[in-house]
Design an enzyme around this catalytic site. Structure first.
Site, PDB file in Angstrom:
ATOM      1  N   GLU A 100       1.029   2.833   2.154  1.00 23.12           N
ATOM      2  CA  GLU A 100       0.168   2.578   0.996  1.00 23.12           C
ATOM      3  C   GLU A 100      -0.447   1.185   1.080  1.00 23.12           C
ATOM      4  O   GLU A 100       0.199   0.247   1.548  1.00 23.12           O
ATOM      5  CB  GLU A 100       1.017   2.702  -0.278  1.00 23.12           C
ATOM      6  CG  GLU A 100       0.215   2.717  -1.558  1.00 23.12           C
ATOM      7  CD  GLU A 100       1.066   3.127  -2.767  1.00 23.12           C
ATOM      8  OE1 GLU A 100       1.640   4.239  -2.762  1.00 23.12           O
ATOM      9  OE2 GLU A 100       1.160   2.317  -3.698  1.00 23.12           O
ATOM     10  N   ASP A 102      -2.452  -1.312  -1.547  1.00 22.29           N
ATOM     11  CA  ASP A 102      -2.702  -1.373  -2.998  1.00 22.29           C
ATOM     12  C   ASP A 102      -3.534  -2.546  -3.462  1.00 22.29           C
ATOM     13  O   ASP A 102      -3.239  -3.691  -3.106  1.00 22.29           O
ATOM     14  CB  ASP A 102      -1.373  -1.620  -3.746  1.00 22.29           C
ATOM     15  CG  ASP A 102      -0.464  -0.447  -3.744  1.00 22.29           C
ATOM     16  OD1 ASP A 102      -0.948   0.673  -3.767  1.00 22.29           O
ATOM     17  OD2 ASP A 102       0.762  -0.679  -3.731  1.00 22.29           O
ATOM     18  N   GLU A 104      -4.109  -3.687  -7.443  1.00 20.63           N
ATOM     19  CA  GLU A 104      -3.865  -3.348  -8.857  1.00 20.63           C
ATOM     20  C   GLU A 104      -4.379  -4.491  -9.709  1.00 20.63           C
ATOM     21  O   GLU A 104      -4.098  -5.657  -9.417  1.00 20.63           O
ATOM     22  CB  GLU A 104      -2.361  -3.168  -9.136  1.00 20.63           C
ATOM     23  CG  GLU A 104      -1.818  -1.848  -8.667  1.00 20.63           C
ATOM     24  CD  GLU A 104      -0.372  -1.627  -9.108  1.00 20.63           C
ATOM     25  OE1 GLU A 104       0.073  -2.218 -10.112  1.00 20.63           O
ATOM     26  OE2 GLU A 104       0.312  -0.859  -8.424  1.00 20.63           O
TER      27      GLU A 104
END
Ligand code: NAG
Length: 287
Positions: A100, A102, A104
């Site tokens: 993953e 990311d 955010e």
């Protein structure tokens, strides 16, 4: 002969301009996956919005799976008092041993900065957080958030400025995401149990619905279909930009140092309290 040449040239240039302007259509590239109407594709696929209210957030995912790519998206985040809200924008292979990458965006009370949180998971293991504030207000305008993912490195960029590089260090025994195809995901959700100032500031539902907006998605990527991948923008390799082997030149490294020095607010590689037995191996080699 002459006519076919002209036809060829015209065709070539119209194709070239389609590729050059290849901001993708949200209807073609993405599916709204949850939120019961709170996620919307607008303006014939040019725009997408997610919203969050007390009952639910919303989210979308890419139709394609990718194995490596240079992926740009423009986002405009929840304005005003966005404390407690999180807009996640990431690539993931999902599952127990997922890879993953990311981004955010953690909202904040009016006038206080968003936190841009980044992380990299390989084979199910993350714990590689770096967080930044931004040098602009990400709620006023659209800004471009990019992920360069190739076999040697992952680079997170904001408006073309690299903020983080995660290198492939498999030679030191550290897993790197490179065997599992990933989809692009985004969601807007309530995380007021932890997001803003460690969960001390709660979501103000009187401000709902909260909305974040997306446009100008662009992927030069290897698309994974039935067990193999084909690279390029569409089926053609994008001319000029060899993102599959791209590395940061000294000017880009300089810009990254600038972002780290002035805007990085958390770096797992500097958190000795968290890793009393010693920092993760990749930290010593991240130059
Ligand atoms: C919110 O603002 C405070 C005060 O400026 C800051 O310390 C914090 O990092 C910001 N972001 C979040 C997600 O709390």
């Amino acid at each position: 002969m002459a006519t076919s040449k002209i036809v060829f040239i015209t065709l070539f240039f119209s194709l070239a301009s389609i590729i050059a302007n290849s901001k993708a259509n949200f209807n073609d590239e993405f599916t709204i996956t949850w939120g019961d109407g709170r996620g919307k594709v607008l303006n014939s696929g040019d725009d997408l919005t997610l919203s969050l209210d007390k009952a639910s957030g919303s989210g979308f995912q890419s139709k394609n799976e990718y194995l490596f790519g240079k992926i740009d998206m423009q986002l405009k985040l929840v304005p005003g008092n966005s404390a407690g809200t999180v807009t996640a924008y990431y690539l993931s292979s999902m599952g127990n041993t997922h890879d993953e990458i990311d981004f955010e965006f953690l909202g904040n009370v009016s006038g206080q900065p968003y936190t841009l949180h980044t992380n990299v998971f390989a084979q199910g293991k993350g714990n590689r957080e770096k967080q930044f504030h931004l040098w602009f207000d990400p709620t006023k305008d659209f800004h471009t958030y990019s992920i360069l993912w190739n076999p040697q490195r992952i680079v997170f960029s904001v408006d073309g400025i690299p903020i983080r590089e995660h290198k492939n260090m498999e030679s030191k025994g550290i897993p790197f995401p490179k065997n599992q195809p990933m989809r692009i995901y985004s969601s807007l959700w309530n995380a007021d149990d932890w997001a803003t100032q460690g969960g001390r500031v709660k979501t103000d539902w009187a401000q709902a619905p909260f909305t974040s907006s997306y446009r100008n998605f662009k992927a030069d990527a290897c698309i994974w279909t039935s067990g193999s991948s084909s690279c390029g923008s569409g089926s053609k390799p994008a001319s000029g930009s060899n993102w599959l082997t791209q590395e940061l030149d000294s000017a880009s490294l300089g810009r990254m140092r600038w972002a780290e020095k002035n805007y990085m607010v958390y770096n797992y590689c500097a958190d000795l309290q968290r890793f009393p037995q010693g920092l993760p191996t990749e930290c010593s080699a991240t130059d």
